[in-house]
Design a protein around this motif. Structure first.
Motif, PDB file in Angstrom:
ATOM      1  N   MET A   1      48.772  32.287  22.075  1.00 57.27           N
ATOM      2  CA  MET A   1      47.507  31.384  22.616  1.00 57.27           C
ATOM      3  C   MET A   1      47.026  32.013  23.923  1.00 57.27           C
ATOM      4  N   SER A   2      47.816  32.347  24.898  1.00 57.77           N
ATOM      5  CA  SER A   2      47.272  32.759  26.308  1.00 57.77           C
ATOM      6  C   SER A   2      46.987  34.106  25.860  1.00 57.77           C
ATOM      7  N   ASN A   3      47.475  34.745  24.890  1.00 63.12           N
ATOM      8  CA  ASN A   3      47.034  36.187  24.605  1.00 63.12           C
ATOM      9  C   ASN A   3      45.410  36.084  24.343  1.00 63.12           C
ATOM     10  N   ILE A   4      45.444  35.205  23.170  1.00 59.01           N
ATOM     11  CA  ILE A   4      43.864  35.251  22.721  1.00 59.01           C
ATOM     12  C   ILE A   4      42.950  34.849  24.130  1.00 59.01           C
ATOM     13  N   ILE A   5      43.487  33.797  24.859  1.00 59.20           N
ATOM     14  CA  ILE A   5      42.509  33.395  25.903  1.00 59.20           C
ATOM     15  C   ILE A   5      42.235  34.737  26.880  1.00 59.20           C
ATOM     16  N   SER A   6      43.297  35.246  27.302  1.00 61.70           N
ATOM     17  CA  SER A   6      43.233  36.724  28.287  1.00 61.70           C
ATOM     18  C   SER A   6      42.210  37.486  27.461  1.00 61.70           C
ATOM     19  N   SER A   7      42.456  37.736  26.218  1.00 55.10           N
ATOM     20  CA  SER A   7      41.640  38.744  25.529  1.00 55.10           C
ATOM     21  C   SER A   7      40.080  38.392  25.663  1.00 55.10           C
ATOM     22  N   PHE A   8      39.960  37.012  25.390  1.00 53.05           N
ATOM     23  CA  PHE A   8      38.542  36.533  25.370  1.00 53.05           C
ATOM     24  C   PHE A   8      38.193  36.488  26.953  1.00 53.05           C
ATOM     25  N   LYS A   9      38.804  36.336  27.809  1.00 54.80           N
ATOM     26  CA  LYS A   9      38.343  36.611  29.298  1.00 54.80           C
ATOM     27  C   LYS A   9      38.086  38.045  29.486  1.00 54.80           C
ATOM     28  N   ARG A  10      39.189  38.975  29.087  1.00 57.16           N
ATOM     29  CA  ARG A  10      38.574  40.300  29.008  1.00 57.16           C
ATOM     30  C   ARG A  10      37.216  40.640  28.479  1.00 57.16           C
ATOM     31  N   ALA A  11      36.943  40.371  27.282  1.00 55.63           N
ATOM     32  CA  ALA A  11      35.779  40.489  26.565  1.00 55.63           C
ATOM     33  C   ALA A  11      34.502  40.044  27.498  1.00 55.63           C
ATOM     34  N   LEU A  12      34.740  39.052  28.269  1.00 56.48           N
ATOM     35  CA  LEU A  12      33.511  38.098  28.657  1.00 56.48           C
ATOM     36  C   LEU A  12      33.500  38.699  30.137  1.00 56.48           C
ATOM     37  N   THR A  13      34.448  39.607  30.472  1.00 59.00           N
ATOM     38  CA  THR A  13      34.077  39.996  32.154  1.00 59.00           C
ATOM     39  C   THR A  13      33.067  41.039  32.059  1.00 59.00           C
ATOM     40  N   PRO A  14      31.896  40.741  32.988  1.00 57.20           N
ATOM     41  CA  PRO A  14      30.704  41.715  32.955  1.00 57.20           C
ATOM     42  C   PRO A  14      30.967  43.126  33.516  1.00 57.20           C
ATOM     43  N   VAL A  15      30.755  44.039  32.962  1.00 54.10           N
ATOM     44  CA  VAL A  15      30.837  45.247  33.797  1.00 54.10           C
ATOM     45  C   VAL A  15      29.472  45.807  34.099  1.00 54.10           C
ATOM     46  N   VAL A  16      29.310  46.618  34.900  1.00 58.39           N
ATOM     47  CA  VAL A  16      28.048  47.239  35.424  1.00 58.39           C
ATOM     48  C   VAL A  16      27.753  48.637  34.447  1.00 58.39           C
TER      49      VAL A  16
END
Lengths: 140, 94
Positions: A1-16
């Motif tokens: 579960m925490s894996n899924i959350i962390s991969s979502f967080k990563r996907a939603l972290t903005p980059v320039v």
């Protein structure tokens, strides 16, 4: 579960992401070429005044020749960078004689390296000023 | 890329290219806006029709403002492996 959350967080972290080159547009400036051309003209003026009669005057003469060389080379470098890096095919509509103008300017700078020639120095100043005007016209 | 994109816009992108979502791994359609990695930087450009003779399965990318853009006219076609994402939405009303 925490894996899924962390991969979502990563996907939603903005980059320039960038739409332009490393160095921001608009830093090209032909005034360096104009100042270098005026320095060439001033060195020619001094060279015609110096009467070489001892080590001190010879030293001054040689220094003026060296400065003339250096600044004529600087004119070539500054103009070449703007010509190759700044000017795009779209600008040619506004400056149709750009390539011919640059070609002649570079040859004129070489002529100023080879000679001590007041008329050629004045032509070089005029040509770099015309190049600066063409640069301004391309932005209009 | 103005006026389609402006400095400071937030973009929603979907992973595309070799490690992208299924269905987004191939060549993006002409006219779409993509994120590519070039010389270690992420850049956003529009996919254009390549000039004749350009190898297949490569990206020909142009900025929307030709006079100010550094794009495939200078750096040539990019391999499909440079593709990172496809832009699907941008923030801000116009």
């Amino acid at each position: 579960m925490s894996n899924i959350i962390s991969s979502f967080k990563r996907a939603l972290t903005p980059v320039v992401v960038s739409a332009h080159c490393d160095i921001p547009c608009g830093i090209y400036d032909p005034s360096g070429a104009v100042v270098a051309a005026k320095t060439v003209a001033r060195m020619v003026e001094l060279l015609e005044q110096i009467e070489v009669k001892d080590h001190a005057t010879r030293n001054k003469y040689v220094r003026c020749v060296a400065s003339k060389e250096e600044h004529a080379e600087k004119v070539k470098h500054e103009v070449q960078v703007i010509w190759s890096d700044y000017f795009k095919p779209e600008h040619l509509a506004k400056v149709p004689d750009l390539h011919d103008q640059v070609w002649k300017l570079l040859k004129l700078a070489s002529k100023n390296k080879q000679n001590v020639d007041t008329a050629a120095a004045a032509e070089l100043v005029a040509a770099t000023e015309a190049f600066a005007a063409a640069f301004a016209a391309s932005k209009a | 890329m103005e006026p389609a994109l402006r400095a400071g816009d937030r973009l929603l992108v979907l992973p595309a290219g070799e490690r992208g979502l299924p269905g987004l791994r191939g060549l993006p359609p002409l006219g779409s806006i993509v994120v590519v990695e070039r010389e270690g930087r992420l850049e956003v450009k529009r996919v254009a029709r390549p000039p004749d003779g350009t190898p297949e399965r490569t990206l020909w990318l142009l900025g929307d403002n030709p006079a100010r853009s550094t794009d495939s006219r200078q750096f040539g076609a990019l391999p499909l492996s440079a593709l990172r994402a496809r832009v699907v939405w941008r923030s801000g009303a116009r």
